[in-house]
Write a protein that holds these residues in place. Structure first.
Motif, mmCIF file in Angstrom:
data_model
loop_
_atom_site.group_PDB
_atom_site.id
_atom_site.type_symbol
_atom_site.label_atom_id
_atom_site.label_comp_id
_atom_site.label_asym_id
_atom_site.label_seq_id
_atom_site.Cartn_x
_atom_site.Cartn_y
_atom_site.Cartn_z
ATOM 1 N N ALA A 1 0.827 -1.211 0.000
ATOM 2 C CA ALA A 1 0.000 0.000 0.000
ATOM 3 C C ALA A 1 0.862 1.262 0.000
ATOM 4 N N LEU A 2 1.975 1.245 0.718
ATOM 5 C CA LEU A 2 2.826 2.434 0.790
ATOM 6 C C LEU A 2 3.536 2.701 -0.533
ATOM 7 N N GLU A 3 3.822 1.667 -1.308
ATOM 8 C CA GLU A 3 4.487 1.869 -2.589
ATOM 9 C C GLU A 3 3.614 2.634 -3.577
ATOM 10 N N GLY A 4 2.302 2.625 -3.338
ATOM 11 C CA GLY A 4 1.404 3.349 -4.232
ATOM 12 C C GLY A 4 1.251 4.816 -3.901
ATOM 13 N N VAL A 5 1.872 5.280 -2.830
ATOM 14 C CA VAL A 5 1.786 6.695 -2.466
ATOM 15 C C VAL A 5 2.665 7.509 -3.414
ATOM 16 N N PRO A 6 2.167 8.605 -3.990
ATOM 17 C CA PRO A 6 2.981 9.418 -4.897
ATOM 18 C C PRO A 6 4.222 9.966 -4.194
ATOM 19 N N GLY A 7 5.348 9.886 -4.875
ATOM 20 C CA GLY A 7 6.610 10.358 -4.332
ATOM 21 C C GLY A 7 7.450 9.271 -3.698
ATOM 22 N N VAL A 8 6.881 8.073 -3.465
ATOM 23 C CA VAL A 8 7.615 6.954 -2.873
ATOM 24 C C VAL A 8 8.228 6.137 -3.999
ATOM 25 N N ASP A 9 9.537 5.975 -3.968
ATOM 26 C CA ASP A 9 10.231 5.226 -5.012
ATOM 27 C C ASP A 9 10.291 3.736 -4.690
ATOM 28 N N GLU A 10 10.544 3.391 -3.412
ATOM 29 C CA GLU A 10 10.709 1.987 -3.043
ATOM 30 C C GLU A 10 10.456 1.820 -1.551
#
Length: 324
Positions: free
Chosen positions: A166-175
């Protein structure tokens, strides 16, 4: 003119023991048998002590493993609480934008807390950890991205994996990186330890039954003639069995007390070197001790095993004894 003698005065009634009288007699006999059984053990202190010591040795190992697993469960809980995810942001994001991304990550379901590490802070930690401050200062720019350390609300591995996706889908998160292999290994080791402790507890419990049973069997043989006499005059098996059951309970209680003493002395003897070893790794660890609840469980189980071993031995040998 003679009168036939009356068997009892007119209006007299035959008095039978009431329930209260029978109960008091039953309790008095139990108290007498308990005291007499204890005195018989005290008359042979060396033999009784050897039997109790054998019971204590059989109880020390599973009890010690149980204490070790208990402290491992506490350590497991602490490690689960320290399980975190690291969300690396895209390179070149400004600190203000990184703060907004951190707020977005903190608002996700299943997130218990977050901590932002800016690119500059990450470089400073990297320099301090590797000791390459002079070499890294020659770089034209900071190649490290900002990151957000995320503490999950549920440390279960499956829940943490779902949160990472779920966190990987947040805009600005690369990995998003997580390392749950150590947590899964720890849980597998804890499960293995629980099964080994249970198996050893059962095996050593059977050993206690054998030790007490053999001791009670010899006591029954030594009092064989006495048992035959009281059986001839109408004594029930429960009456005959009672003193031997109390002897078994005394053996179990004495063995439990010795096991408690051995565990306490062993913990005191090993606490200093174990604490020093943990301190050398920068950790704080103390050997677990038997508290009131653990002591009660240990003494209760040892007494019950002694009573059960005596009951099995007496029932088996009473069936072989026949009055002559």
């Amino acid at each position: 003119m003679s009168r036939d003698p009356s068997p009892s005065p007119r209006g007299a009634r035959t008095h039978r023991p009431t329930g209260g009288v029978r109960w008091r007699a039953w309790a008095r006999h139990h108290r007498t048998m308990a005291v007499d059984s204890g005195r018989r053990l005290l008359r042979r202190p060396l033999g009784s002590l050897m039997t109790m010591l054998a019971i204590a040795i059989a109880l020390v190992l599973p009890a010690g493993l149980w204490l070790t697993l208990d402290s491992a469960r506490l350590l497991d809980a602490e490690l689960e609480e320290s399980a975190t995810l690291t969300a690396y942001l895209e390179i070149g994001i400004a600190e203000g934008e990184a703060g907004r991304i951190e707020e977005a990550l903190a608002a996700q379901a299943g997130v218990a807390g977050t901590r932002l590490i800016t690119a500059a802070e990450g470089m400073a930690e990297f320099q301090q950890a590797l000791g390459l401050r002079d070499a890294l200062m020659r770089l034209e720019g900071n190649p490290l991205p900002a990151s957000v350390v995320v503490r999950p609300g549920d440390p279960d591995p499956e829940a943490v994996r779902g949160l990472a996706e779920a966190l990987e889908g947040v805009p600005g998160v690369d990995e998003v990186r997580l390392d749950l292999a150590w947590l899964e290994r720890l849980r597998h080791l804890a499960e293995l330890g629980q099964r080994v402790t249970l198996a050893l507890g059962v095996l050593f419990g059977l050993g206690v039954l054998l030790v007490v049973g053999n001791t009670i069997r010899l006591a029954v043989e030594n009092r064989r003639q006495e048992i035959e006499v009281v059986t001839l005059i109408g004594a029930t098996h429960a009456f005959v069995r009672r003193p031997f059951l109390y002897s078994g309970a005394w053996f179990g209680l004495g063995g439990g007390l010795l096991a408690w003493g051995l565990l306490t002395l062993g913990s005191d003897w090993l606490s200093a070197p174990v604490s020093a070893l943990a301190a050398s790794y920068g950790a704080s660890f103390h050997l677990p001790r038997l508290g009131p609840e653990g002591s009660t469980i240990l003494l209760g189980c040892s007494t019950l095993l002694g009573w059960l071993g005596a009951w099995i031995a007496v029932n088996r040998h009473l069936a072989e004894i026949r009055p002559r």
